[in-house]
Write an enzyme that holds these catalytic residues in place. Sequence first.
Site, PDB file in Angstrom:
ATOM      1  CD  GLU A 197      -2.735  -1.059  -0.296  1.00 16.95           C
ATOM      2  OE1 GLU A 197      -3.158   0.037  -0.732  1.00 16.95           O
ATOM      3  OE2 GLU A 197      -2.849  -2.116  -0.955  1.00 16.95           O
TER       4      GLU A 197
ATOM      5  CB  CYS B 104      -1.726   7.368   2.343  1.00 19.52           C
ATOM      6  SG  CYS B 104      -2.935   6.477   3.296  1.00 19.52           S
TER       7      CYS B 104
HETATM    8  P1  NAD Z   1       8.687   4.862   3.643  1.00 20.92           P
HETATM    9  O1  NAD Z   1       8.447   4.187   2.346  1.00 20.92           O
HETATM   10  O2  NAD Z   1       9.814   5.805   3.732  1.00 20.92           O
HETATM   11  O3  NAD Z   1       8.914   3.771   4.788  1.00 20.92           O
HETATM   12  C1  NAD Z   1       7.971   2.756   5.038  1.00 20.92           C
HETATM   13  C2  NAD Z   1       8.669   1.585   5.716  1.00 20.92           C
HETATM   14  O4  NAD Z   1       9.572   0.978   4.786  1.00 20.92           O
HETATM   15  C3  NAD Z   1       9.506   1.977   6.930  1.00 20.92           C
HETATM   16  O5  NAD Z   1       9.338   1.013   7.931  1.00 20.92           O
HETATM   17  C4  NAD Z   1      10.916   1.943   6.368  1.00 20.92           C
HETATM   18  O6  NAD Z   1      11.895   1.690   7.349  1.00 20.92           O
HETATM   19  C5  NAD Z   1      10.828   0.782   5.406  1.00 20.92           C
HETATM   20  N1  NAD Z   1      11.854   0.732   4.348  1.00 20.92           N
HETATM   21  C6  NAD Z   1      12.527   1.761   3.786  1.00 20.92           C
HETATM   22  N2  NAD Z   1      13.369   1.295   2.826  1.00 20.92           N
HETATM   23  C7  NAD Z   1      13.212  -0.052   2.779  1.00 20.92           C
HETATM   24  C8  NAD Z   1      13.778  -1.098   1.998  1.00 20.92           C
HETATM   25  N3  NAD Z   1      14.685  -0.853   1.053  1.00 20.92           N
HETATM   26  N4  NAD Z   1      13.383  -2.374   2.227  1.00 20.92           N
HETATM   27  C9  NAD Z   1      12.467  -2.652   3.162  1.00 20.92           C
HETATM   28  N5  NAD Z   1      11.887  -1.703   3.950  1.00 20.92           N
HETATM   29  C10 NAD Z   1      12.245  -0.414   3.751  1.00 20.92           C
HETATM   30  O7  NAD Z   1       7.302   5.571   4.042  1.00 20.92           O
HETATM   31  P2  NAD Z   1       6.979   6.428   5.345  1.00 20.92           P
HETATM   32  O8  NAD Z   1       7.667   7.747   5.239  1.00 20.92           O
HETATM   33  O9  NAD Z   1       7.170   5.621   6.566  1.00 20.92           O
HETATM   34  O10 NAD Z   1       5.399   6.625   5.190  1.00 20.92           O
HETATM   35  C11 NAD Z   1       4.831   7.585   4.369  1.00 20.92           C
HETATM   36  C12 NAD Z   1       4.373   6.983   3.054  1.00 20.92           C
HETATM   37  O11 NAD Z   1       3.454   5.923   3.314  1.00 20.92           O
HETATM   38  C13 NAD Z   1       3.623   7.964   2.180  1.00 20.92           C
HETATM   39  O12 NAD Z   1       4.016   7.772   0.848  1.00 20.92           O
HETATM   40  C14 NAD Z   1       2.168   7.555   2.371  1.00 20.92           C
HETATM   41  O13 NAD Z   1       1.312   7.921   1.309  1.00 20.92           O
HETATM   42  C15 NAD Z   1       2.295   6.077   2.499  1.00 20.92           C
HETATM   43  N6  NAD Z   1       1.141   5.481   3.170  1.00 20.92           N
HETATM   44  C16 NAD Z   1       0.255   4.755   2.425  1.00 20.92           C
HETATM   45  C17 NAD Z   1      -0.869   4.207   3.014  1.00 20.92           C
HETATM   46  C18 NAD Z   1      -1.850   3.392   2.226  1.00 20.92           C
HETATM   47  O14 NAD Z   1      -2.680   2.720   2.828  1.00 20.92           O
HETATM   48  N7  NAD Z   1      -1.793   3.414   0.905  1.00 20.92           N
HETATM   49  C19 NAD Z   1      -1.101   4.417   4.382  1.00 20.92           C
HETATM   50  C20 NAD Z   1      -0.173   5.156   5.113  1.00 20.92           C
HETATM   51  C21 NAD Z   1       0.947   5.688   4.496  1.00 20.92           C
END
Ligand code: NAD
Length: 528
Positions: A299, A333
């Site tokens: 997501e 999001c």
């Molecule tokens: P992010 O992508 O920076 O991080 C999300 C998670 O991924 C964190 O736990 C991070 O440590 C991990 N991560 C980072 N690099 C990785 C890798 N290479 N391999 C595995 N894991 C890795 O996102 P964020 O800043 O935590 O959250 C904000 C984002 O989330 C926004 O884009 C928002 O729109 C999205 N979001 C989407 C939904 C939805 O339901 N569609 C809901 C909430 C947030």
Amino acid sequence: MATVEAPPQISTRDLQPFKNEPAVDFSRPENARNMKAALEKVRGELGREYDLVIGGKRSKTSDKIKSLNPAHPSQVVGIFQKAGKEHVEPAMEAAQKAFQAWSHTSWQERAEFVLKVAHTIRERKFEFSAWMVYEVGKNWAEADADTAETIDFAEFYAHEALRLATADAPVQLPGERDYLFYIPLGVGIVIPPWNFPGAIMAGMTLASIVSGNTVILKPSSDSPAIARFFVSILEECCLPPGVVNFCPGAGGSFGDALVAHPKTRYIAFTGSREVGLHINKVAAEQVPGQIWIKRTILEMGGKDAIIVEADADIDSAVEGVAVSAFGFSGQKCSACSRLILHEKIYDTFLDKLKARVEKITLGDPVDNPNMGPVVNEGSMKSILGYIEHGRKDGRLITGGERVAGKEGYFVQPTVIADLKPKSKLEQEEIFGPVLAVIKARDYDHALEIANDTEFGLTGAVYSGDDKKLERAIREFHVGNLYLNRKCTGAIVGAHPFGGFNMSGTDSKAGGPDYLLLFTQAKSVGKKL
Ligand code: NAD
């Protein structure tokens, strides 16, 4: 961990129909008192150090993750071990070992466990919310909504588990008994974002375990304290060791290595488009020792739009836009980041919106203002960079600055008008309190602009004309569409959540299809 009474045994036999957890009314003095007491309690616990938990065993690492309060970055919320590549194998082994027994527990047993978790979080809901106030800067209502959604996910998935437990083959052949069973997948990697640090983190974890899987939980480095509190509740509820392994660690190294591991069966991820696509790519590659196609439940981001037509109830639309764009500083999001206004109402709407936005109070979330800080320094700098760009591409209506004189990462609620379709602020996810306003000639044009990004998460239309609303149902291509209401605040069961296009795999968390993603169906035909 504080000593608390053991949670009661809960039986699924007298389970009531699912009901959403009501919002706490903080205007009632007893609720405000409870919240203040919880904030005080949690304040007394800030700065403590927490261990990794792998297979029920606690351990320390030399590298640490410091979780900071974004309203007061000098205040340490908690210190966490930082799992590295060397922790991947032990965590995987622990989760695989636990899977042998946990996967053979019954749906009923696992549903009862998850109901017990829901009960325990409800009992401690103010405390659960208080951690979010300190760790990610949610005000009381936003933190409470996150906690309520956590409870809802737990109870909804328990109900869903009981439904799947009764699944059967839709057709019985003569001379046979035909069955259909939903069985677990294996070890899942749960990678949540920081912005719904309770609900999304717990939702993906509970869906996993109620389906009989075991989990390596790698919380976001911006919100490990809430995940730790949740894991401590799982322990209080007597989850067997190794079913959920608590492993904070860097996404790029530790997270990547977890995704790439041959024994990883699936990845449940919520976060940015960039990271989601990267995970998808890494997971797609078969590595030696891997005998399955890894499943990815992804997501991702959004660039959500609200369309306001000239025939709309303007005051209600102004309110809906302001709440959708600036609730939790626009860090949802689902947040409205594009406002598409019919040209006939463009100027009057902007005047009203400016007046409404300038009433938003900004401050330390402990004091429950309308808006708190953004999550960290990097995020603040990125948001301010977008605002600078927007000042050149468009017209600043209100906001536009970091709030002076505050230690924390406070950015004013910002509205930038006269932006053109396809411009940077109109296309890219900013994830902060910045609203881009675009003028539409007519409804055709408005829908064309709304659909013209690579995302497709949420959207809303305000109009007094039912035909236009019906057309939005057919033509506005988003996973979660709202009509004459705000585009945030999805409620479990009523609004199963997930987006189209680059917003993700449309998993519909909190919906009737969600647990299927965490299971595989086994068909059995027995000759009679
Ligand atoms: P992010 O992508 O920076 O991080 C999300 C998670 O991924 C964190 O736990 C991070 O440590 C991990 N991560 C980072 N690099 C990785 C890798 N290479 N391999 C595995 N894991 C890795 O996102 P964020 O800043 O935590 O959250 C904000 C984002 O989330 C926004 O884009 C928002 O729109 C999205 N979001 C989407 C939904 C939805 O339901 N569609 C809901 C909430 C947030």
